[in-house]
Design a protein around this motif. Structure first.
Motif, mmCIF file in Angstrom:
data_model
loop_
_atom_site.group_PDB
_atom_site.id
_atom_site.type_symbol
_atom_site.label_atom_id
_atom_site.label_comp_id
_atom_site.label_asym_id
_atom_site.label_seq_id
_atom_site.Cartn_x
_atom_site.Cartn_y
_atom_site.Cartn_z
ATOM 1 N N THR A 30 122.294 6.329 16.922
ATOM 2 C CA THR A 30 122.262 6.794 18.310
ATOM 3 C C THR A 30 120.818 6.922 18.802
ATOM 4 O OG1 THR A 30 124.348 7.956 17.980
ATOM 5 C CG2 THR A 30 123.017 8.644 19.851
ATOM 6 N N ALA A 31 119.926 7.389 17.940
ATOM 7 C CA ALA A 31 118.536 7.631 18.328
ATOM 8 C C ALA A 31 117.691 6.360 18.392
ATOM 9 C CB ALA A 31 117.894 8.628 17.362
ATOM 10 N N GLN A 34 117.480 4.464 21.668
ATOM 11 C CA GLN A 34 116.719 5.218 22.673
ATOM 12 C C GLN A 34 115.221 5.027 22.461
ATOM 13 O OE1 GLN A 34 118.450 6.501 25.150
ATOM 14 N NE2 GLN A 34 120.213 5.762 24.005
ATOM 15 N N HIS A 37 114.285 1.417 23.461
ATOM 16 C CA HIS A 37 114.223 1.257 24.920
ATOM 17 C C HIS A 37 113.024 1.977 25.512
ATOM 18 C CE1 HIS A 37 117.927 -0.936 25.652
ATOM 19 N NE2 HIS A 37 118.490 -0.202 24.709
ATOM 20 N N PHE A 38 112.669 3.117 24.944
ATOM 21 C CA PHE A 38 111.517 3.866 25.451
ATOM 22 C C PHE A 38 110.232 3.055 25.268
ATOM 23 C CE2 PHE A 38 108.001 6.867 24.897
ATOM 24 C CZ PHE A 38 108.082 7.567 26.088
ATOM 25 N N SER A 42 114.119 -2.219 28.545
ATOM 26 C CA SER A 42 115.568 -2.414 28.462
ATOM 27 C C SER A 42 115.964 -3.593 27.572
ATOM 28 C CB SER A 42 116.149 -2.597 29.862
ATOM 29 O OG SER A 42 115.592 -3.741 30.475
ATOM 30 N N SER A 78 127.151 6.824 20.283
ATOM 31 C CA SER A 78 126.036 6.505 21.170
ATOM 32 C C SER A 78 126.500 6.424 22.620
ATOM 33 C CB SER A 78 125.383 5.184 20.761
ATOM 34 O OG SER A 78 124.312 4.869 21.611
ATOM 35 N N THR A 82 125.012 9.137 25.204
ATOM 36 C CA THR A 82 124.146 8.671 26.290
ATOM 37 C C THR A 82 124.822 8.836 27.646
ATOM 38 O OG1 THR A 82 124.867 6.381 25.911
ATOM 39 C CG2 THR A 82 122.804 7.072 24.864
ATOM 40 N N PHE A 86 122.338 11.268 29.387
ATOM 41 C CA PHE A 86 121.478 10.470 30.261
ATOM 42 C C PHE A 86 122.202 9.936 31.488
ATOM 43 C CE2 PHE A 86 119.654 9.778 25.932
ATOM 44 C CZ PHE A 86 118.523 10.556 26.110
ATOM 45 N N MET A 90 124.979 3.726 26.660
ATOM 46 C CA MET A 90 124.480 2.684 25.774
ATOM 47 C C MET A 90 125.309 2.730 24.512
ATOM 48 S SD MET A 90 120.440 2.122 25.632
ATOM 49 C CE MET A 90 119.764 3.687 26.089
#
Length: 187
Positions: A30-31, A34, A37-38, A42, A78, A82, A86, A90
């Motif tokens: 799950t992490a 993220q 993408h950070f 994308s 996930s 998300t 958020f 995702m």
């Protein structure tokens, strides 16, 4: 591999340890997207496939049942996390069923090698490669069967080749290092 370490432990201890590892791998699955993408934008998710490595690790380390479970649960957790945190899911809802099937196959197939990996950690290399081929084949077949064009699905698969190459090298090395650490600890 974890089964060999825990073979002299009670069923409750074995189940607890494997459950904790599985939860950590689902959390990692799950992490990692993220984080990708950070730092990479994308397109990083579809290029590096960060959710896939934990499913491969689960299979190699915990066996096919746990690999299957981690693989199937990772995209679902996930997606839920998300969506709630958020407000942007995702993986995307349209890809979710295919990814559940694909990652379940990744964990299942790599887990089918787990007994061999216990004896010789170098079997993690073919385990990962065979799992990747099988998982991507399932993704392709499912997406095409449910109406996506073969060319569009093939483009998605091609966009993730970099991630597959990286995982084909990194996941087995992690398994090897863990195996060496366990052997060192036993000696």
């Amino acid at each position: 591999m974890v089964s060999a370490i825990l073979k002299n432990k009670s069923t409750a201890v074995r189940l607890t340890v494997k459950s904790v590892i599985a939860v950590l791998l689902v959390a990692m699955a799950t992490a990692l997207p993220q984080i990708a993408h950070f730092f990479g934008g994308s397109a990083a998710g579809s290029a590096y496939l960060p959710m896939y490595a934990p499913a491969l690790l689960a299979g190699c380390l915990l066996g096919w049942q746990w690999g299957l479970g981690v693989g199937a649960l990772s995209p679902l957790v996930s997606f839920g996390f998300t969506s709630l945190v958020f407000g942007s899911a995702m993986p995307a809802a349209a890809r979710l069923p295919y990814m559940v099937a694909e990652l379940a196959v990744f964990g299942l197939v790599s887990g089918l090698f787990s007994k061999k990996i216990e004896k010789n950690a170098l079997f993690a290399f073919p385990a990962v490669i065979v799992a990747q081929i099988a998982g991507r084949a399932v993704y392709f077949a499912a997406a095409v069967a449910f109406g996506q064009s073969a060319a569009a699905v093939w483009n998605i698969i091609e966009s993730g080749l970099t991630g597959l190459y990286i995982q084909a090298a990194v996941v087995p090395v992690i398994v090897l290092l863990l195996s060496l650490a366990v052997k060192h600890e036993r000696d």
